[in-house]
Design a protein around this motif. Structure first.
Motif, PDB file in Angstrom:
ATOM      1  N   ARG A  51     -14.385   8.296  -6.579  1.00 49.68           N
ATOM      2  CA  ARG A  51     -13.205   7.616  -6.030  1.00 49.68           C
ATOM      3  C   ARG A  51     -12.992   6.286  -6.741  1.00 49.68           C
ATOM      4  O   ARG A  51     -13.947   5.592  -7.071  1.00 49.68           O
ATOM      5  CB  ARG A  51     -13.396   7.307  -4.550  1.00 49.68           C
ATOM      6  N   ASP A  52     -11.731   5.945  -6.902  1.00 49.48           N
ATOM      7  CA  ASP A  52     -11.368   4.646  -7.460  1.00 49.48           C
ATOM      8  C   ASP A  52     -10.246   4.102  -6.588  1.00 49.48           C
ATOM      9  O   ASP A  52      -9.197   4.736  -6.456  1.00 49.48           O
ATOM     10  CB  ASP A  52     -10.910   4.795  -8.915  1.00 49.48           C
ATOM     11  N   TYR A  53     -10.481   2.954  -5.971  1.00 52.47           N
ATOM     12  CA  TYR A  53      -9.497   2.342  -5.081  1.00 52.47           C
ATOM     13  C   TYR A  53      -8.721   1.265  -5.829  1.00 52.47           C
ATOM     14  O   TYR A  53      -9.311   0.426  -6.502  1.00 52.47           O
ATOM     15  CB  TYR A  53     -10.188   1.705  -3.874  1.00 52.47           C
ATOM     16  N   THR A  54      -7.402   1.281  -5.668  1.00 51.02           N
ATOM     17  CA  THR A  54      -6.538   0.265  -6.246  1.00 51.02           C
ATOM     18  C   THR A  54      -5.909  -0.522  -5.105  1.00 51.02           C
ATOM     19  O   THR A  54      -5.362   0.071  -4.172  1.00 51.02           O
ATOM     20  CB  THR A  54      -5.431   0.906  -7.116  1.00 51.02           C
ATOM     21  N   GLU A  55      -5.984  -1.834  -5.190  1.00 44.19           N
ATOM     22  CA  GLU A  55      -5.434  -2.698  -4.143  1.00 44.19           C
ATOM     23  C   GLU A  55      -4.044  -3.201  -4.513  1.00 44.19           C
ATOM     24  O   GLU A  55      -3.704  -3.315  -5.688  1.00 44.19           O
ATOM     25  CB  GLU A  55      -6.348  -3.905  -3.936  1.00 44.19           C
ATOM     26  N   ASP A  56      -3.289  -3.548  -3.475  1.00 43.04           N
ATOM     27  CA  ASP A  56      -1.993  -4.194  -3.708  1.00 43.04           C
ATOM     28  C   ASP A  56      -2.213  -5.704  -3.795  1.00 43.04           C
ATOM     29  O   ASP A  56      -3.349  -6.187  -3.757  1.00 43.04           O
ATOM     30  CB  ASP A  56      -0.975  -3.811  -2.623  1.00 43.04           C
ATOM     31  N   GLU A  57      -1.127  -6.456  -3.902  1.00 47.25           N
ATOM     32  CA  GLU A  57      -1.225  -7.919  -4.050  1.00 47.25           C
ATOM     33  C   GLU A  57      -1.831  -8.614  -2.825  1.00 47.25           C
ATOM     34  O   GLU A  57      -2.289  -9.738  -2.917  1.00 47.25           O
ATOM     35  CB  GLU A  57       0.149  -8.524  -4.385  1.00 47.25           C
ATOM     36  N   ILE A  61      -5.660  -1.452   0.334  1.00 48.78           N
ATOM     37  CA  ILE A  61      -5.694  -0.247  -0.496  1.00 48.78           C
ATOM     38  C   ILE A  61      -4.282   0.296  -0.667  1.00 48.78           C
ATOM     39  O   ILE A  61      -3.566   0.520   0.303  1.00 48.78           O
ATOM     40  CB  ILE A  61      -6.591   0.836   0.127  1.00 48.78           C
ATOM     41  N   ALA A  62      -3.882   0.497  -1.914  1.00 49.63           N
ATOM     42  CA  ALA A  62      -2.549   1.010  -2.224  1.00 49.63           C
ATOM     43  C   ALA A  62      -2.615   2.414  -2.822  1.00 49.63           C
ATOM     44  O   ALA A  62      -1.651   3.175  -2.730  1.00 49.63           O
ATOM     45  CB  ALA A  62      -1.833   0.086  -3.200  1.00 49.63           C
TER      46      ALA A  62
END
Length: 72
Positions: A51-57, A61-62
Protein backbone atom coordinates in the motif's frame (compact mmCIF):
# COMPACT_ATOMS: atom_id res chain seq x y z
CA UNK A 1 -1.42 -21.30 -2.69
CA UNK A 2 -4.86 -19.67 -2.67
CA UNK A 3 -6.07 -17.73 0.30
CA UNK A 4 -9.55 -18.21 1.64
CA UNK A 5 -12.20 -15.72 0.48
CA UNK A 6 -13.07 -14.92 4.06
CA UNK A 7 -9.59 -13.49 4.71
CA UNK A 8 -10.11 -10.74 2.11
CA UNK A 9 -13.50 -9.63 3.40
CA UNK A 10 -12.01 -7.24 6.01
CA UNK A 11 -9.83 -5.64 3.31
CA UNK A 12 -12.82 -5.13 1.02
CA UNK A 13 -14.82 -3.58 3.88
CA UNK A 14 -11.92 -1.25 4.76
CA UNK A 15 -11.59 -0.14 1.13
CA UNK A 16 -15.34 0.44 0.85
CA UNK A 17 -15.08 2.84 3.81
CA UNK A 18 -12.25 4.70 2.08
CA UNK A 19 -14.30 4.95 -1.08
CA UNK A 20 -17.34 6.28 0.85
CA UNK A 21 -15.05 9.04 2.17
CA UNK A 22 -14.09 9.98 -1.38
CA UNK A 23 -10.62 8.43 -1.25
CA UNK A 24 -9.39 7.23 -4.65
CA UNK A 25 -8.28 3.60 -4.96
CA UNK A 26 -5.68 2.38 -7.46
CA UNK A 27 -4.37 -1.07 -8.36
CA UNK A 28 -1.05 -1.18 -10.22
CA UNK A 29 -1.47 2.45 -11.31
CA UNK A 30 -5.05 2.15 -12.59
CA UNK A 31 -8.27 3.34 -10.87
CA UNK A 32 -9.90 0.37 -9.18
CA UNK A 33 -12.66 -0.84 -6.88
CA UNK A 34 -12.61 -2.47 -3.42
CA UNK A 35 -13.79 -5.77 -4.92
CA UNK A 36 -11.10 -5.86 -7.62
CA UNK A 37 -8.32 -4.97 -5.16
CA UNK A 38 -9.47 -7.57 -2.62
CA UNK A 39 -9.55 -10.27 -5.33
CA UNK A 40 -6.08 -9.30 -6.58
CA UNK A 41 -4.68 -9.47 -3.04
CA UNK A 42 -6.39 -12.82 -2.48
CA UNK A 43 -4.78 -14.45 -5.52
CA UNK A 44 -1.39 -12.70 -5.59
CA UNK A 45 0.82 -15.63 -6.57
CA UNK A 46 4.53 -15.19 -6.09
CA UNK A 47 4.27 -11.98 -4.09
CA UNK A 48 1.90 -9.51 -2.55
CA UNK A 49 0.66 -5.94 -2.72
CA UNK A 50 2.17 -2.94 -1.00
CA UNK A 51 0.00 0.00 0.00
CA UNK A 52 1.05 3.56 -0.68
CA UNK A 53 -0.96 6.38 0.90
CA UNK A 54 -1.07 9.85 -0.65
CA UNK A 55 -2.19 12.78 1.48
CA UNK A 56 -3.97 15.96 0.47
CA UNK A 57 -2.83 19.46 1.49
CA UNK A 58 -4.56 19.02 4.88
CA UNK A 59 -2.69 15.80 5.66
CA UNK A 60 -5.72 13.57 5.11
CA UNK A 61 -5.59 10.42 2.99
CA UNK A 62 -6.60 11.31 -0.57
CA UNK A 63 -5.50 8.19 -2.45
CA UNK A 64 -4.46 4.59 -1.73
CA UNK A 65 -2.34 2.71 -4.27
CA UNK A 66 -1.82 -1.05 -4.26
CA UNK A 67 1.30 -2.06 -6.18
CA UNK A 68 2.36 -5.66 -6.81
CA UNK A 69 5.62 -6.62 -5.17
CA UNK A 70 7.14 -9.92 -6.29
CA UNK A 71 8.57 -12.35 -3.77
CA UNK A 72 12.32 -12.30 -3.33
Amino acid sequence: MKRKKKSCKPLKQELELYREKGISLYLDGEPSTPKTIAKACQFADGGGYMRDYTEDEKGLIARVDFDFIGAT
